[in-house]
Design a protein around this motif. Structure first.
Motif, mmCIF file in Angstrom:
data_model
loop_
_atom_site.group_PDB
_atom_site.id
_atom_site.type_symbol
_atom_site.label_atom_id
_atom_site.label_comp_id
_atom_site.label_asym_id
_atom_site.label_seq_id
_atom_site.Cartn_x
_atom_site.Cartn_y
_atom_site.Cartn_z
ATOM 1 N N LYS A 199 79.027 -20.311 13.095
ATOM 2 C CA LYS A 199 79.883 -20.694 11.960
ATOM 3 C C LYS A 199 81.241 -20.008 12.156
ATOM 4 N N TYR A 200 82.250 -20.547 11.498
ATOM 5 C CA TYR A 200 83.586 -19.969 11.664
ATOM 6 C C TYR A 200 84.274 -19.723 10.328
ATOM 7 N N ILE A 201 85.159 -18.723 10.340
ATOM 8 C CA ILE A 201 86.064 -18.492 9.208
ATOM 9 C C ILE A 201 87.463 -18.790 9.733
ATOM 10 N N VAL A 202 88.180 -19.657 9.049
ATOM 11 C CA VAL A 202 89.553 -19.939 9.471
ATOM 12 C C VAL A 202 90.495 -19.588 8.330
ATOM 13 N N CYS A 203 91.533 -18.842 8.675
ATOM 14 C CA CYS A 203 92.540 -18.486 7.675
ATOM 15 C C CYS A 203 93.763 -19.370 7.901
ATOM 16 N N ASN A 204 94.152 -20.066 6.848
ATOM 17 C CA ASN A 204 95.281 -20.983 6.956
ATOM 18 C C ASN A 204 96.589 -20.266 6.633
ATOM 19 N N GLY A 205 97.306 -19.909 7.686
ATOM 20 C CA GLY A 205 98.608 -19.253 7.517
ATOM 21 C C GLY A 205 99.734 -20.184 7.926
ATOM 22 N N ASP A 206 99.457 -21.491 7.822
ATOM 23 C CA ASP A 206 100.454 -22.486 8.245
ATOM 24 C C ASP A 206 101.268 -22.941 7.041
ATOM 25 N N GLU A 207 102.065 -22.022 6.539
ATOM 26 C CA GLU A 207 102.813 -22.332 5.323
ATOM 27 C C GLU A 207 104.065 -23.122 5.698
ATOM 28 N N GLY A 290 104.278 -25.747 14.139
ATOM 29 C CA GLY A 290 105.186 -25.937 13.016
ATOM 30 C C GLY A 290 105.182 -27.331 12.432
ATOM 31 N N ALA A 291 104.076 -28.049 12.605
ATOM 32 C CA ALA A 291 103.964 -29.368 11.974
ATOM 33 C C ALA A 291 103.377 -29.168 10.576
ATOM 34 N N PHE A 292 104.037 -29.722 9.576
ATOM 35 C CA PHE A 292 103.592 -29.543 8.187
ATOM 36 C C PHE A 292 102.172 -30.060 7.999
ATOM 37 N N VAL A 293 101.846 -31.155 8.685
ATOM 38 C CA VAL A 293 100.523 -31.770 8.521
ATOM 39 C C VAL A 293 99.407 -30.814 8.965
ATOM 40 N N CYS A 294 99.728 -29.860 9.821
ATOM 41 C CA CYS A 294 98.703 -28.926 10.303
ATOM 42 C C CYS A 294 98.256 -27.943 9.219
ATOM 43 N N GLY A 295 98.860 -27.996 8.047
ATOM 44 C CA GLY A 295 98.343 -27.218 6.928
ATOM 45 C C GLY A 295 97.157 -27.916 6.293
ATOM 46 N N GLU A 296 96.982 -29.189 6.609
ATOM 47 C CA GLU A 296 95.838 -29.951 6.092
ATOM 48 C C GLU A 296 94.607 -29.530 6.893
ATOM 49 N N ALA A 297 93.498 -29.333 6.171
ATOM 50 C CA ALA A 297 92.319 -28.700 6.778
ATOM 51 C C ALA A 297 91.881 -29.326 8.102
ATOM 52 N N THR A 298 91.680 -30.643 8.122
ATOM 53 C CA THR A 298 91.126 -31.252 9.332
ATOM 54 C C THR A 298 92.150 -31.263 10.470
ATOM 55 N N ALA A 299 93.442 -31.406 10.120
ATOM 56 C CA ALA A 299 94.482 -31.378 11.153
ATOM 57 C C ALA A 299 94.595 -29.982 11.743
ATOM 58 N N LEU A 300 94.456 -28.980 10.882
ATOM 59 C CA LEU A 300 94.521 -27.585 11.335
ATOM 60 C C LEU A 300 93.394 -27.291 12.331
ATOM 61 N N GLY A 322 83.072 -28.632 10.938
ATOM 62 C CA GLY A 322 84.401 -28.028 10.977
ATOM 63 C C GLY A 322 84.877 -27.800 12.383
ATOM 64 N N LEU A 323 85.293 -26.566 12.648
ATOM 65 C CA LEU A 323 85.812 -26.223 13.970
ATOM 66 C C LEU A 323 84.732 -26.439 15.041
ATOM 67 N N TRP A 324 85.072 -27.162 16.071
ATOM 68 C CA TRP A 324 84.156 -27.545 17.146
ATOM 69 C C TRP A 324 82.813 -28.070 16.610
ATOM 70 N N GLY A 325 82.910 -28.750 15.501
ATOM 71 C CA GLY A 325 81.720 -29.386 14.937
ATOM 72 C C GLY A 325 80.798 -28.449 14.178
ATOM 73 N N THR A 328 82.372 -24.517 8.826
ATOM 74 C CA THR A 328 83.574 -23.674 8.814
ATOM 75 C C THR A 328 84.080 -23.468 7.391
ATOM 76 N N ILE A 329 84.492 -22.217 7.110
ATOM 77 C CA ILE A 329 85.193 -21.940 5.850
ATOM 78 C C ILE A 329 86.661 -21.894 6.176
ATOM 79 N N LEU A 330 87.457 -22.675 5.480
ATOM 80 C CA LEU A 330 88.906 -22.604 5.655
ATOM 81 C C LEU A 330 89.503 -22.131 4.339
ATOM 82 N N ASN A 331 90.094 -20.941 4.379
ATOM 83 C CA ASN A 331 90.732 -20.396 3.174
ATOM 84 C C ASN A 331 92.183 -20.061 3.460
ATOM 85 N N ASN A 332 92.963 -20.117 2.412
ATOM 86 C CA ASN A 332 94.365 -19.762 2.492
ATOM 87 C C ASN A 332 94.520 -18.233 2.574
ATOM 88 N N VAL A 333 95.640 -17.763 3.088
ATOM 89 C CA VAL A 333 95.911 -16.330 3.237
ATOM 90 C C VAL A 333 95.712 -15.577 1.911
#
Lengths: 539, 240
Positions: A199-207, A290-300, A322-325, A328-333
């Motif tokens: 399982k994975y934890i992903v932190c979304n820092g793509d503001e 630096g693509a804005f769309v990469c802040g979206e969970a699946t694009a990230l 999620g990540l690599w199938g 995955t938990i994806l949370n914001n910073v």
């Protein structure tokens, strides 16, 4: 290596002892805002000046994260433990160094540049997530530990089961600070319940929102808090690997996080068998282009996997695929940075801050036509009036307030009649906008709302990934239509088309970018229709 | 991940009770039951991307419209494939596709053999609801057998997927973003210079419009051969 809570406390004690030997501190803000005004040079010059006067045993000069009041940078605070007080200096330049050193020498106050910390900008805030910002040196893990850092992780590993942690987060009522407002505990629970070896934890820092810098400031000021939050999330759901996705346009945040991860690994706070428990957890940084769309969970997630950052249709949700199938938990910073405090102070305490349905605090980046541009952390439920007029100091240049844009390019514009609305996830939604990640742009009466809507639509148009038809073509068509209104060449039919197309782009787009892109148009049509009507040419 | 067993699910499409396997999509089950849902980016045998948004359907209880090609079936779900709202969405999306690039049927090489054209006839769309964007792209006729005309492209990415998933060459991909997105060969080189293209022609066979076509044959013969892909997949499965 730190393997027990006692050893952790010892590190904290040692640090405090050494601090006691040096009773004074000059804290220079080296967050991106102040840094852009040359605060690093001020820090260096201060260090040299303190040394030249032989005061290095009496005063430490350190670089700290964002102090908040970015409009008045460079900010330097002087802590004098002998007087048990802290003085904040604003708009500090190289010419003030002599005076500041004199303050250290005489335990005096340099009145000319003193910032009034009794103003509502400071007194109305409630710093929970930003507690350490402007206080600790983000480069030194010992400083974080001395301020109670990593004690929540040790407490979790020794005293709590996975379900205890999830229950605590659930009962705290913490909701995703990225803007969606999904209950964090529920998200964690769904990943915990999925059976999987990986399982994975992903932190979304793509503001990427125009006008937003909350996550950047947090990553720069207190990187260890995010790491600790991720490790706790990993323990709770059974993940042993985490990724922090940061846009490459945030080099300082990347540098601080990278340094922090190395320090945490060196002390055994990341890696195998943390604190002699059976829990392994590691973190890597992934840079976004630096693509804005990469802040979206699946694009990230797709971007982390090394592909073009295009989103995909949900479901399946990341908790299943999620990540690599893997789940995955994806949370914001900001969400993750709330976690250590929830564990330390308890869910009930967290619930006591904010409103019933939206507990805790929220960080906002106040920008636009406002006096006190900067970073503020306020309890949920504060009114827009308090935020704009008290904390923000009101509209700049003596103009009148016209609207407030919340939630970034995908949010909406709120007119002045809602100034007394308490800000939380649900109240904002009820008037056609969203919390978003916390960007708040104040718009004065000199602005044209059609132009504002055009600015945001143009942004979404350039940032659309081009995968689905409604977003790719719709945002372009809407931008062109808005231009017609700006040039006063629109017809009545254009207004109808604008409304219809906005609704269809909203409901037919594949991901969040397209689904929310028409919000600025819809909200401005709703509240400022007369400005659109002015753009219609008379036949 | 733990493999889930495939089970049979019973649900309703347009008030007709249907059954399908739990790993099937709404579109697959609808097609098996001869219920028509328009599609453009979907092609049996290739992965589903849900990008053209033509197959949007209503699933009762869901706030948003969902693409039938990527929505997995669920026990007891109720799907509505056509309603005035859905119809309006499809017309607008089709109009957007027409407005995006140059789709003048009368001068197109695949006039009469075009899926985009077929959809317009099916939906009864007589004129575009949105203004034309009049974008211009350079035509790549460097390949000895085929032509790539981005002006006719609807970015369904069938060519990209067939090249990657069936041919295994991944000679095609996307470049740029938003309205500027284009299909490219290798690193945006002329088709003739592409090192990874095997000239198999699968991309041409699956292209729904005149964006990819064969040289030196009459317009009447420019039939698309999407069945070839499905037959290929079936025969490969047999070999396994």
């Amino acid at each position: 290596m730190i393997t027990s809570i006692q050893e952790l406390q010892k590190v904290a004690e040692n640090r405090k002892c050494s601090e006691e030997n040096i009773p004074q501190e000059l804290r220079v803000c080296i967050g991106s805002s102040c840094l852009s005004q040359g605060s690093d040079a001020i820090q260096k010059d201060l260090e040299e000046a303190v040394k030249a006067k032989g005061l290095q045993n009496r005063c430490r000069v350190k670089g700290v994260g964002c102090n908040g009041l970015c409009a008045n940078g460079t900010l330097v605070s002087h802590c004098d433990s002998s007087k048990k007080e802290q003085t904040l200096y604003e708009k500090v330049t190289a010419s003030d160094i002599k005076e500041l050193v004199k303050c250290v020498e005489d335990h005096s106050v340099y009145k000319e540049k003193r910032c009034d910390t009794n103003q509502p900008f400071f007194t109305k805030q409630n710093k929970v997530v930003l507690q350490n910002a402007g206080v600790i040196d983000p480069n030194e893990i010992e400083d974080y530990i001395a301020h109670g850092g990593y004690s929540a992780l040790f407490h979790v590993l020794k005293e709590m089961s996975c379900t205890d942690v999830i229950d605590e987060v659930k009962s705290s009522g913490l909701r995703g600070r990225g803007g969606g407002g999904f209950p964090t505990g529920l998200k964690w629970e769904s990943v915990y319940k999925v059976q999987s070896d990986q399982k994975y934890i992903v932190c979304n820092g793509d503001e990427g929102d125009p006008g937003a810098f909350m996550d950047r400031a947090l990553m720069e000021a207190d990187p260890h808090k995010i790491i600790e939050g991720m490790a706790i999330a990993g323990y709770a759901c059974g993940a042993n690997m985490g990724y922090i996705y940061v846009r490459a346009e945030y080099p300082l945040a990347v540098e601080k996080l990278d340094h922090a991860i190395k320090q945490a690994k060196r002390l055994g706070l990341l890696g195998n068998k943390i604190a002699h428990s059976g829990f392994d957890f590691d973190i890597e940084i992934r840079l976004g282009g630096g693509a804005f769309v990469c802040g979206e969970a699946t694009a990230l997630i797709t971007s982390i996997e090394g592909n073009r950052g295009n989103p995909r249709q949900k479901p399946p949700h990341l908790s299943d695929y999620g990540l690599w199938g893997e789940p995955t938990i994806l949370n914001n910073v900001e969400t993750l940075a709330n976690v250590p405090t929830i564990i330390k102070k308890g869910a009930q305490w967290f619930k006591s801050v904010g409103t019933t349905a939206s507990s805790g605090t929220k960080i906002f980046a106040l920008t636009g036509h406002i006096k006190n541009t900067g970073l503020v952390e306020v309890p949920m439920g504060i009114t827009l009036r308090e935020l704009i007029y008290e904390i923000g100091g009101g509209v700049s240049d003596g103009r009148e307030l016209k609207a407030i844009q919340t939630g970034g390019p995908s949010g909406g514009c709120i007119p002045v009649e809602y100034l007394d609305l308490p800000i939380d996830y649900d109240s904002l939604k009820s008037i056609g906008t969203i919390m978003g990640s916390g960007g708040m742009i104040v718009i004065d009466d000199s602005s044209n709302m059609v132009e504002i809507a055009h600015f945001f639509m143009d942004f979404c148009k350039s940032e659309s990934c081009g995968k689905c038809t409604p977003c790719r073509v719709g945002t372009t068509q809407l931008t062109l239509l808005l231009e017609k209104f700006i040039n006063k060449e629109a017809s009545k039919a254009d207004l109808e088309l604008l409304k219809q197309m906005s609704e269809i782009v909203k409901s037919a787009s594949l991901c969040g970018l397209g689904q929310t892109a028409p919000n600025p148009v819809l909200s401005t049509v709703r509240y400022f229709e007369n400005e659109y009507l002015e753009g219609i040419k008379d036949d | 991940m733990i493999k889930q067993k495939v089970r049979v699910k019973t649900f309703k499409i347009d008030d007709i009770t249907v059954t399908g396997q739990s790993d099937q999509t709404v579109l697959e089950v609808a097609r098996e039951h001869n219920i028509y849902i328009p599609t453009l980016c979907y092609l049996e045998g290739l992965s589903c991307v849900g990008s053209c948004r033509m197959c949007l359907v209503e699933i009762k209880g869901c706030r948003e419209l969902a693409p039938a090609c990527t929505s997995k079936i669920k026990e007891g779900m109720e799907v509505v494939t056509t309603s005035p709202d859905i119809q309006a969405h499809r017309n607008m999306i089709l109009s957007m596709l027409f407005s995006e690039r140059t789709h003048t049927c009368s001068v197109c090489v695949v006039n009469g053999n075009c899926e985009l054209q077929d959809k317009t006839v099916e939906l009864g769309l007589e004129h575009s609801l949105v203004p034309y964007l009049e974008q211009r792209f350079e035509i790549d006729a460097s390949h000895k057998n085929f032509v790539h005309d981005p002006n006719r492209c609807i970015l369904c990415t069938r060519c990209v997927r067939v090249c990657d998933e069936i041919e295994g060459a991944h000679a095609l991909d996307l470049v740029d973003r938003g309205i500027n997105t284009r299909i490219i060969h290798d690193m945006d080189e002329p088709w003739a210079d592409s090192q990874s293209c095997t000239s198999c022609g699968k991309c041409v066979y699956v292209c729904p419009t005149g964006a990819l076509y064969e040289k030196d044959i009459s317009t009447e013969e420019k039939l698309k051969k999407t069945d070839i892909i499905l037959n290929l997949i079936k025969s490969r499965k047999k070999d396994d």
